[in-house]
Design a protein around this motif. Structure first.
Motif, PDB file in Angstrom:
ATOM      1  N   ASP A  98       0.744  -1.246   0.015  1.00  0.00           N
ATOM      2  CA  ASP A  98      -0.055  -0.223   0.244  1.00  0.00           C
ATOM      3  C   ASP A  98       0.955   0.706  -0.340  1.00  0.00           C
ATOM      4  OD1 ASP A  98      -1.736   2.523   0.835  1.00  0.00           O
ATOM      5  OD2 ASP A  98      -3.407   0.782   1.588  1.00  0.00           O
ATOM      6  N   ASP A  99       0.978   2.000  -0.757  1.00  0.00           N
ATOM      7  CA  ASP A  99       1.524   3.082  -1.470  1.00  0.00           C
ATOM      8  C   ASP A  99       1.364   4.338  -0.555  1.00  0.00           C
ATOM      9  OD1 ASP A  99       2.483   2.023  -3.876  1.00  0.00           O
ATOM     10  OD2 ASP A  99       0.609   3.765  -4.625  1.00  0.00           O
ATOM     11  N   PHE A 100       0.266   4.221   0.509  1.00  0.00           N
ATOM     12  CA  PHE A 100       0.126   5.458   1.410  1.00  0.00           C
ATOM     13  C   PHE A 100       0.632   5.129   2.793  1.00  0.00           C
ATOM     14  CE2 PHE A 100      -3.241   7.339   4.257  1.00  0.00           C
ATOM     15  CZ  PHE A 100      -2.517   8.665   4.610  1.00  0.00           C
ATOM     16  N   GLN A 101       0.061   4.029   3.322  1.00  0.00           N
ATOM     17  CA  GLN A 101       1.265   3.078   4.020  1.00  0.00           C
ATOM     18  C   GLN A 101       2.826   3.029   4.257  1.00  0.00           C
ATOM     19  OE1 GLN A 101      -0.880   2.466   6.866  1.00  0.00           O
ATOM     20  NE2 GLN A 101      -3.219   3.111   5.648  1.00  0.00           N
TER      21      GLN A 101
ATOM     22  N   HIS B 143       4.119   5.253   2.631  1.00  0.00           N
ATOM     23  CA  HIS B 143       4.332   6.843   2.370  1.00  0.00           C
ATOM     24  C   HIS B 143       4.896   6.818   4.282  1.00  0.00           C
ATOM     25  CE1 HIS B 143       4.478  10.619   1.897  1.00  0.00           C
ATOM     26  NE2 HIS B 143       3.763  11.102   2.324  1.00  0.00           N
TER      27      HIS B 143
ATOM     28  N   LYS C  71       0.447  10.662  10.545  1.00  0.00           N
ATOM     29  CA  LYS C  71      -1.102  10.483  10.588  1.00  0.00           C
ATOM     30  C   LYS C  71      -2.063  11.504  10.138  1.00  0.00           C
ATOM     31  CE  LYS C  71      -2.409   5.635  10.579  1.00  0.00           C
ATOM     32  NZ  LYS C  71      -3.584   5.167   9.291  1.00  0.00           N
TER      33      LYS C  71
ATOM     34  N   ARG D  59      -1.832  14.879  10.002  1.00  0.00           N
ATOM     35  CA  ARG D  59      -1.876  15.111   8.350  1.00  0.00           C
ATOM     36  C   ARG D  59      -2.618  14.977   7.454  1.00  0.00           C
ATOM     37  NH1 ARG D  59       3.496  15.788   5.276  1.00  0.00           N
ATOM     38  NH2 ARG D  59       2.769  16.567   3.247  1.00  0.00           N
ATOM     39  N   TYR D  60      -3.129  13.296   7.509  1.00  0.00           N
ATOM     40  CA  TYR D  60      -3.334  12.548   6.261  1.00  0.00           C
ATOM     41  C   TYR D  60      -4.722  12.652   6.849  1.00  0.00           C
ATOM     42  CZ  TYR D  60       0.657  12.109   3.344  1.00  0.00           C
ATOM     43  OH  TYR D  60       1.574  12.381   3.072  1.00  0.00           O
ATOM     44  N   ARG D  61      -5.568  13.111   7.930  1.00  0.00           N
ATOM     45  CA  ARG D  61      -6.978  12.895   8.238  1.00  0.00           C
ATOM     46  C   ARG D  61      -7.711  13.843   7.733  1.00  0.00           C
ATOM     47  NH1 ARG D  61      -6.797  11.949  14.168  1.00  0.00           N
ATOM     48  NH2 ARG D  61      -5.170   9.442  13.569  1.00  0.00           N
TER      49      ARG D  61
ATOM     50  N   GLU E 205      -7.301  -3.175  -3.102  1.00  0.00           N
ATOM     51  CA  GLU E 205      -6.031  -3.851  -2.487  1.00  0.00           C
ATOM     52  C   GLU E 205      -5.113  -3.009  -1.303  1.00  0.00           C
ATOM     53  OE1 GLU E 205      -4.902  -6.647  -4.965  1.00  0.00           O
ATOM     54  OE2 GLU E 205      -6.347  -8.134  -3.853  1.00  0.00           O
ATOM     55  N   VAL E 206      -5.863  -1.697  -1.208  1.00  0.00           N
ATOM     56  CA  VAL E 206      -5.386  -0.822  -0.287  1.00  0.00           C
ATOM     57  C   VAL E 206      -5.985  -0.111   1.347  1.00  0.00           C
ATOM     58  CG1 VAL E 206      -4.502   0.352  -2.316  1.00  0.00           C
ATOM     59  CG2 VAL E 206      -6.677   1.416  -1.637  1.00  0.00           C
ATOM     60  N   SER E 207      -5.797   0.245   1.983  1.00  0.00           N
ATOM     61  CA  SER E 207      -6.635   0.929   3.313  1.00  0.00           C
ATOM     62  C   SER E 207      -7.316   2.014   2.719  1.00  0.00           C
ATOM     63  CB  SER E 207      -5.256   1.068   4.458  1.00  0.00           C
ATOM     64  OG  SER E 207      -4.674   2.348   3.868  1.00  0.00           O
TER      65      SER E 207
ATOM     66  N   SER F 210      -6.014   5.442   2.283  1.00  0.00           N
ATOM     67  CA  SER F 210      -4.501   5.375   0.935  1.00  0.00           C
ATOM     68  C   SER F 210      -6.258   6.255   0.553  1.00  0.00           C
ATOM     69  CB  SER F 210      -4.858   4.057   0.496  1.00  0.00           C
ATOM     70  OG  SER F 210      -3.474   3.709   1.119  1.00  0.00           O
TER      71      SER F 210
ATOM     72  N   ASN G 202      -8.837   7.712   1.261  1.00  0.00           N
ATOM     73  CA  ASN G 202      -9.270   8.750   1.671  1.00  0.00           C
ATOM     74  C   ASN G 202      -8.518  10.201   1.019  1.00  0.00           C
ATOM     75  OD1 ASN G 202     -10.994  10.640   3.216  1.00  0.00           O
ATOM     76  ND2 ASN G 202      -9.232  10.602   4.808  1.00  0.00           N
ATOM     77  N   ALA G 203      -6.821   9.810   1.657  1.00  0.00           N
ATOM     78  CA  ALA G 203      -6.041  10.282   1.093  1.00  0.00           C
ATOM     79  C   ALA G 203      -5.487  10.802  -0.434  1.00  0.00           C
ATOM     80  CB  ALA G 203      -4.540  10.021   1.648  1.00  0.00           C
TER      81      ALA G 203
ATOM     82  N   LYS H 239      -4.929  14.691  -0.549  1.00  0.00           N
ATOM     83  CA  LYS H 239      -3.344  14.966   0.429  1.00  0.00           C
ATOM     84  C   LYS H 239      -2.272  14.184  -0.052  1.00  0.00           C
ATOM     85  CE  LYS H 239      -6.208  16.568   3.796  1.00  0.00           C
ATOM     86  NZ  LYS H 239      -6.360  16.188   5.411  1.00  0.00           N
ATOM     87  N   PHE H 240      -2.604  13.000  -0.773  1.00  0.00           N
ATOM     88  CA  PHE H 240      -1.848  11.571  -1.349  1.00  0.00           C
ATOM     89  C   PHE H 240      -1.523  11.764  -3.156  1.00  0.00           C
ATOM     90  CE2 PHE H 240       0.096   7.436  -1.390  1.00  0.00           C
ATOM     91  CZ  PHE H 240       1.193   7.770  -1.375  1.00  0.00           C
TER      92      PHE H 240
ATOM     93  N   SER I  94       0.602   6.298  -6.767  1.00  0.00           N
ATOM     94  CA  SER I  94       2.105   5.629  -7.829  1.00  0.00           C
ATOM     95  C   SER I  94       1.604   5.330  -9.156  1.00  0.00           C
ATOM     96  CB  SER I  94       2.818   4.677  -7.480  1.00  0.00           C
ATOM     97  OG  SER I  94       1.697   3.353  -7.277  1.00  0.00           O
TER      98      SER I  94
END
Lengths: 135, 66
Positions: free
Chosen positions: A73-76, A78, A131, A133-135, B24-26, B29, B31-32, B37-38, B41
């Protein structure tokens, strides 16, 4: 099976290895202290015995790196990378500052044993900040 | 990066959790990414495009080109 919410089996394996390394750590610390205080180890044996507690720490660092590398998971990933960077940066700054204060301002000597503890405390704080920051 | 994820998701009546499951991500993820905000890839952006049967450019808005 999920362990601490970790779904990926490879990551779960690295997390378990980290936990095993950290469970061994206090025993190696006690073994080293016992070796020096009770058995009065000296000479050539003193080096490996003194370094004994560092072995599980090295294993734990390798496990953390592998855990992050296997995060799909890219975000996790990160969040994990920035938390670890925050923890490392803050630990470097604090311990460097403390070192200079010891040298020039007669601050009490800080045992390097605390570096690992301080690193995780700062990493925990950094994790919460990232965490939020992205809430 | 601004995007149309929320709209695309709403059109299919998917929650953030539903989309996260499909990707298959959280949920965090999704939400961001959705809130800009994110940035995902390239493989994840392609996955999103495939899932919504559209192109990456129609999901994400390149503000530097606007």
């Amino acid at each position: 099976m999920q362990l601490c919410g970790i779904k990926d089996p490879t990551q779960r394996r690295w997390f378990i290895r980290y936990m095993v390394a950290m469970a061994i750590y206090p025993f190696f610390c006690i073994a080293a202290v016992a070796g020096f205080l009770l058995l009065h180890v000296h000479g050539a044996l003193s080096w490996p015995l003194a370094l004994l507690p560092a072995l599980p720490i090295a294993a734990a660092v390798y496990s953390i790196g592998s855990f992050v590398a296997h995060e799909k998971d890219d975000f996790q990933r990160h969040v994990q990378v920035w938390s670890l960077l925050g923890g490392m940066g803050a630990t470097l700054v604090l311990t460097t500052m403390w070192g200079f204060l010891e040298n020039y301002a007669h601050f009490q000597h800080m045992d390097l044993f605390w570096v690992w503890v301080i690193f995780w405390a700062f990493t925990g704080i950094a994790f919460l900040v990232v965490k939020a920051r992205y809430r | 990066m601004k995007n149309r994820l929320k709209v695309l998701r709403a059109e299919r009546d998917w929650s953030q959790g539903d989309l996260a499951g499909r990707l298959e991500v959280s949920r965090q993820s999704v939400n961001a990414i959705e809130t800009g905000k994110f940035d995902p890839s390239l493989p994840l952006a392609f996955k999103l495009a495939r899932l919504f049967e559209t192109t990456i450019e129609s999901i994400f808005i390149d503000e530097s080109q606007a």
